[in-house]
Design a protein around this motif. Structure first.
Motif, PDB file in Angstrom:
ATOM      1  N   THR A 273      42.216  45.428  40.456  1.00 32.53           N
ATOM      2  CA  THR A 273      41.300  46.216  41.229  1.00 32.53           C
ATOM      3  C   THR A 273      42.170  47.506  41.775  1.00 32.53           C
ATOM      4  OG1 THR A 273      41.242  45.000  43.078  1.00 32.53           O
ATOM      5  CG2 THR A 273      39.690  44.749  41.374  1.00 32.53           C
ATOM      6  N   ARG A 274      41.562  48.407  42.299  1.00 31.24           N
ATOM      7  CA  ARG A 274      42.357  49.276  43.100  1.00 31.24           C
ATOM      8  C   ARG A 274      43.066  48.654  44.347  1.00 31.24           C
ATOM      9  NH1 ARG A 274      38.773  54.802  43.886  1.00 31.24           N
ATOM     10  NH2 ARG A 274      40.664  55.469  44.381  1.00 31.24           N
ATOM     11  N   TRP A 275      42.409  47.911  44.987  1.00 31.33           N
ATOM     12  CA  TRP A 275      43.202  47.511  46.194  1.00 31.33           C
ATOM     13  C   TRP A 275      44.245  46.390  46.069  1.00 31.33           C
ATOM     14  CZ3 TRP A 275      37.917  47.317  45.227  1.00 31.33           C
ATOM     15  CH2 TRP A 275      37.524  46.025  44.960  1.00 31.33           C
ATOM     16  N   HIS A 276      44.364  45.923  44.445  1.00 32.92           N
ATOM     17  CA  HIS A 276      45.624  44.982  44.233  1.00 32.92           C
ATOM     18  C   HIS A 276      46.944  45.796  44.485  1.00 32.92           C
ATOM     19  CE1 HIS A 276      42.734  42.331  42.139  1.00 32.92           C
ATOM     20  NE2 HIS A 276      44.076  41.469  41.842  1.00 32.92           N
ATOM     21  N   SER A 282      47.305  44.712  55.543  1.00 28.25           N
ATOM     22  CA  SER A 282      46.430  45.819  55.377  1.00 28.25           C
ATOM     23  C   SER A 282      44.971  45.620  54.968  1.00 28.25           C
ATOM     24  CB  SER A 282      46.884  47.008  54.467  1.00 28.25           C
ATOM     25  OG  SER A 282      48.329  47.180  54.754  1.00 28.25           O
ATOM     26  N   ILE A 283      45.066  44.613  54.070  1.00 28.01           N
ATOM     27  CA  ILE A 283      43.495  44.186  53.383  1.00 28.01           C
ATOM     28  C   ILE A 283      42.982  43.422  54.401  1.00 28.01           C
ATOM     29  CG2 ILE A 283      42.482  42.699  51.829  1.00 28.01           C
ATOM     30  CD1 ILE A 283      44.668  43.946  49.665  1.00 28.01           C
ATOM     31  N   ALA A 284      43.739  42.550  55.206  1.00 28.87           N
ATOM     32  CA  ALA A 284      43.093  41.584  56.314  1.00 28.87           C
ATOM     33  C   ALA A 284      42.641  42.580  57.332  1.00 28.87           C
ATOM     34  CB  ALA A 284      44.332  40.822  56.702  1.00 28.87           C
ATOM     35  N   GLY A 285      43.425  43.611  57.680  1.00 33.16           N
ATOM     36  CA  GLY A 285      42.951  44.642  58.694  1.00 33.16           C
ATOM     37  C   GLY A 285      41.762  45.069  58.289  1.00 33.16           C
ATOM     38  N   THR A 286      41.579  45.406  56.871  1.00 37.32           N
ATOM     39  CA  THR A 286      40.280  46.211  56.589  1.00 37.32           C
ATOM     40  C   THR A 286      39.130  45.321  56.484  1.00 37.32           C
ATOM     41  OG1 THR A 286      41.840  47.669  54.952  1.00 37.32           O
ATOM     42  CG2 THR A 286      39.331  47.598  54.436  1.00 37.32           C
ATOM     43  N   VAL A 287      39.488  43.992  56.284  1.00 39.59           N
ATOM     44  CA  VAL A 287      38.317  43.057  56.139  1.00 39.59           C
ATOM     45  C   VAL A 287      37.798  42.754  57.583  1.00 39.59           C
ATOM     46  CG1 VAL A 287      37.835  40.660  56.024  1.00 39.59           C
ATOM     47  CG2 VAL A 287      38.915  41.962  54.136  1.00 39.59           C
ATOM     48  N   VAL A 288      38.579  42.733  58.634  1.00 42.67           N
ATOM     49  CA  VAL A 288      38.288  42.896  60.098  1.00 42.67           C
ATOM     50  C   VAL A 288      37.428  44.029  60.309  1.00 42.67           C
ATOM     51  CG1 VAL A 288      39.502  42.611  62.332  1.00 42.67           C
ATOM     52  CG2 VAL A 288      40.426  41.301  60.498  1.00 42.67           C
ATOM     53  N   TYR A 289      38.088  45.055  60.238  1.00 40.25           N
ATOM     54  CA  TYR A 289      37.094  46.356  60.224  1.00 40.25           C
ATOM     55  C   TYR A 289      35.593  46.247  59.769  1.00 40.25           C
ATOM     56  CZ  TYR A 289      35.988  51.221  60.019  1.00 40.25           C
ATOM     57  OH  TYR A 289      35.323  52.526  60.182  1.00 40.25           O
ATOM     58  N   ILE A 290      35.496  45.909  58.488  1.00 40.88           N
ATOM     59  CA  ILE A 290      34.197  45.650  57.948  1.00 40.88           C
ATOM     60  C   ILE A 290      33.425  45.059  58.641  1.00 40.88           C
ATOM     61  CG2 ILE A 290      32.825  44.986  55.992  1.00 40.88           C
ATOM     62  CD1 ILE A 290      35.454  45.816  54.174  1.00 40.88           C
ATOM     63  N   ILE A 291      33.929  43.564  59.157  1.00 41.31           N
ATOM     64  CA  ILE A 291      32.941  42.764  59.687  1.00 41.31           C
ATOM     65  C   ILE A 291      32.718  43.089  61.163  1.00 41.31           C
ATOM     66  CG2 ILE A 291      32.984  40.332  60.746  1.00 41.31           C
ATOM     67  CD1 ILE A 291      34.556  39.463  58.275  1.00 41.31           C
ATOM     68  N   ALA A 292      33.770  43.729  61.737  1.00 48.29           N
ATOM     69  CA  ALA A 292      33.567  44.174  63.135  1.00 48.29           C
ATOM     70  C   ALA A 292      32.370  45.388  63.268  1.00 48.29           C
ATOM     71  CB  ALA A 292      34.675  44.784  63.746  1.00 48.29           C
ATOM     72  N   ILE A 323      37.088  49.963  48.883  1.00 46.41           N
ATOM     73  CA  ILE A 323      36.523  48.921  48.950  1.00 46.41           C
ATOM     74  C   ILE A 323      34.907  49.218  48.949  1.00 46.41           C
ATOM     75  CG2 ILE A 323      35.807  46.634  50.215  1.00 46.41           C
ATOM     76  CD1 ILE A 323      38.682  46.407  50.454  1.00 46.41           C
ATOM     77  N   HIS A 324      34.449  49.951  49.753  1.00 43.71           N
ATOM     78  CA  HIS A 324      33.196  50.375  50.028  1.00 43.71           C
ATOM     79  C   HIS A 324      31.843  50.358  48.963  1.00 43.71           C
ATOM     80  CE1 HIS A 324      29.673  52.764  51.613  1.00 43.71           C
ATOM     81  NE2 HIS A 324      29.981  52.025  52.699  1.00 43.71           N
ATOM     82  N   LYS A 328      28.708  45.414  48.532  1.00 45.93           N
ATOM     83  CA  LYS A 328      27.323  44.757  48.433  1.00 45.93           C
ATOM     84  C   LYS A 328      27.702  43.603  47.594  1.00 45.93           C
ATOM     85  CE  LYS A 328      24.264  48.498  49.297  1.00 45.93           C
ATOM     86  NZ  LYS A 328      23.011  49.247  48.989  1.00 45.93           N
ATOM     87  N   ALA A 329      28.168  43.801  46.203  1.00 44.71           N
ATOM     88  CA  ALA A 329      28.604  42.561  45.420  1.00 44.71           C
ATOM     89  C   ALA A 329      29.555  41.748  46.058  1.00 44.71           C
ATOM     90  CB  ALA A 329      29.158  43.300  43.997  1.00 44.71           C
ATOM     91  N   LEU A 330      30.425  42.247  46.629  1.00 42.90           N
ATOM     92  CA  LEU A 330      31.651  41.533  47.169  1.00 42.90           C
ATOM     93  C   LEU A 330      31.116  40.479  48.263  1.00 42.90           C
ATOM     94  CD1 LEU A 330      34.556  43.948  47.564  1.00 42.90           C
ATOM     95  CD2 LEU A 330      34.384  42.145  46.065  1.00 42.90           C
ATOM     96  N   ILE A 331      30.152  40.926  49.023  1.00 42.37           N
ATOM     97  CA  ILE A 331      29.532  40.205  50.156  1.00 42.37           C
ATOM     98  C   ILE A 331      28.744  39.055  49.662  1.00 42.37           C
ATOM     99  CG2 ILE A 331      28.130  40.251  52.090  1.00 42.37           C
ATOM    100  CD1 ILE A 331      29.171  42.726  53.087  1.00 42.37           C
ATOM    101  N   ASP A 332      27.869  39.406  48.470  1.00 39.80           N
ATOM    102  CA  ASP A 332      27.100  38.369  47.808  1.00 39.80           C
ATOM    103  C   ASP A 332      27.838  37.356  47.207  1.00 39.80           C
ATOM    104  OD1 ASP A 332      24.665  39.938  48.235  1.00 39.80           O
ATOM    105  OD2 ASP A 332      24.582  40.854  46.416  1.00 39.80           O
ATOM    106  N   LYS A 333      28.968  37.643  46.598  1.00 41.83           N
ATOM    107  CA  LYS A 333      30.030  36.822  46.048  1.00 41.83           C
ATOM    108  C   LYS A 333      30.734  35.883  47.278  1.00 41.83           C
ATOM    109  CE  LYS A 333      33.077  38.377  43.130  1.00 41.83           C
ATOM    110  NZ  LYS A 333      34.021  39.077  42.533  1.00 41.83           N
ATOM    111  N   ALA A 334      30.602  36.490  48.404  1.00 40.90           N
ATOM    112  CA  ALA A 334      31.597  35.584  49.532  1.00 40.90           C
ATOM    113  C   ALA A 334      30.412  34.911  50.376  1.00 40.90           C
ATOM    114  CB  ALA A 334      32.163  36.852  50.613  1.00 40.90           C
TER     115      ALA A 334
END
Length: 356
Positions: A273-276, A282-292, A323-324, A328-334
């Motif tokens: 994927t593009r974020w690989h 950096s990915i962890a910080g982005t996930v924190v940003y999304i949930i926050a 990621i944006h 929706k698909a990623l959160i469904d999978k999570a």
């Protein structure tokens, strides 16, 4: 330790010579092993294996825990023995140290110390000094003892191999070894966190030596999944979100989302994927940003996230923009910890200047 456990077990599993029973009680006051059935003393003057807290220092403030010492001195040393055996040293760490004493010729003591130092193994002196510095780094970073022991083992292997650390800065070598041990034990730390404790070493030098040690010691295969565990974003989620005062449930959601972003098992693990290839922090910080930024979740400002994760805000915005569209698909999978309506309320990604 194994021999001690075996000896202790055999002591209580032997049979009484009179009644043939194996039910014993130990009288610690007299040091006797007594049969409960007939009262025969099977063993006398048994060594007491319990913890021993009496102080036997020359200037102890107490003698047996209740009486003052003869000289009434202070600064008692509660240690009766040396450190534990270290299998990484040639003598097991049980070397002799000659110290001074009252009434002894200081010149004679210095001569004895000099002669004793000549007989020491040079390798052990270098290893002991390195282990001491590793201990200081781990203590400053508040790392567990398992990380320190693993770092000592990796350093011994690298020291024996010599190629990976020969001619390199000792500070950078020790920092790289601690970084490797953190990843191997599942307690990953970032290069910036290591550099904060070892300012003499740069991120570039630590990274170069880290790769050299892994390659020379052939640790890519040896570490297996543990190396992946240390370099995967989910390994950082608990620490980052805890520092930002987010809830344990939000941590579980963050970990699930990082695993959905970068699956470690199954056919999706090989899908690019593009974020690989992005930095795990950096990915962890982005996930924190999304949930926050999800409705009803703990709100955390982006500057606080960047400071905690050690990532620039531009980096988080760039990864978030990639990621944006798939959120929706990623959160469904999570595990669907948020609805599609909640996702629609997330901030709209800011387009990069290059895209415009």
């Amino acid at each position: 330790m194994g021999d001690f456990n075996v000896g202790l077990r055999l002591k209580y599993e032997q049979q009484c010579p009179d009644c043939g029973q194996s039910d014993f009680v130990e009288d610690h006051a007299s040091g006797d092993l007594v049969c409960r059935n007939c009262g025969v003393v099977v063993e006398a003057h048994v060594i007491d294996e319990r913890s021993e807290w009496r102080t036997f220092a020359d200037k102890a403030g107490i003698c047996c825990g209740c009486l003052p010492a003869v000289d009434g001195g202070a600064g008692a040393d509660p240690n009766r023995v040396g450190g534990p055996v270290n299998h990484l040293l040639s003598d097991g760490g049980m070397s002799t140290m000659i110290g001074g004493a009252k009434g002894v010729d200081h010149g004679l003591v210095r001569n004895l110390q000099r002669m004793q130092a000549r007989t020491e193994v040079t390798t052990d002196r270098a290893l002991i000094a390195a282990f001491r510095e590793i201990g200081k780094i781990c203590s400053a970073m508040k790392l567990m003892d398992i990380v320190k022991k693993q770092a000592e083992e990796f350093y011994k292997q690298a020291y024996d191999n010599a190629k990976s650390i020969k001619g390199k800065s000792q500070a950078a070598v020790l920092a790289a070894i601690v970084f490797l041990a953190c990843r191997h034990t599942g307690n990953p730390r970032t290069f910036k966190e290591i550099c904060a404790v070892v300012p003499q070493a740069s991120v570039k030098d630590i990274g170069r030596i880290y790769k050299s040690v892994v390659r020379e010691l052939k640790l890519e295969v040896a570490l297996g999944n543990k190396q992946l565990e240390g370099s995967h974003p989910h390994s950082y989620m608990r620490r980052f979100m805890s520092q930002l005062n987010m809830t344990p449930r939000e941590y579980l959601w963050g970990e699930a989302l990082t695993l959905a972003l970068l699956p470690q098992e199954g056919p999706e693990a090989n899908v690019h994927t593009r974020w690989h290839g992005k930095s795990p922090t950096s990915i962890a910080g982005t996930v924190v940003y999304i949930i926050a930024n999800l409705p009803g979740k703990t709100s955390v400002a982006l500057p606080d996230i960047c400071r905690t994760c050690g990532v620039a805000d531009g980096t988080i915005r760039q990864i978030y923009r990639e990621i944006h569209p798939h959120l929706k698909a990623l959160i469904d999978k999570a595990g669907r910890f948020a609805s599609h309506a909640d996702v629609d309320q997330l901030p709209v990604p800011i387009e990069s200047t290059a895209a415009k």
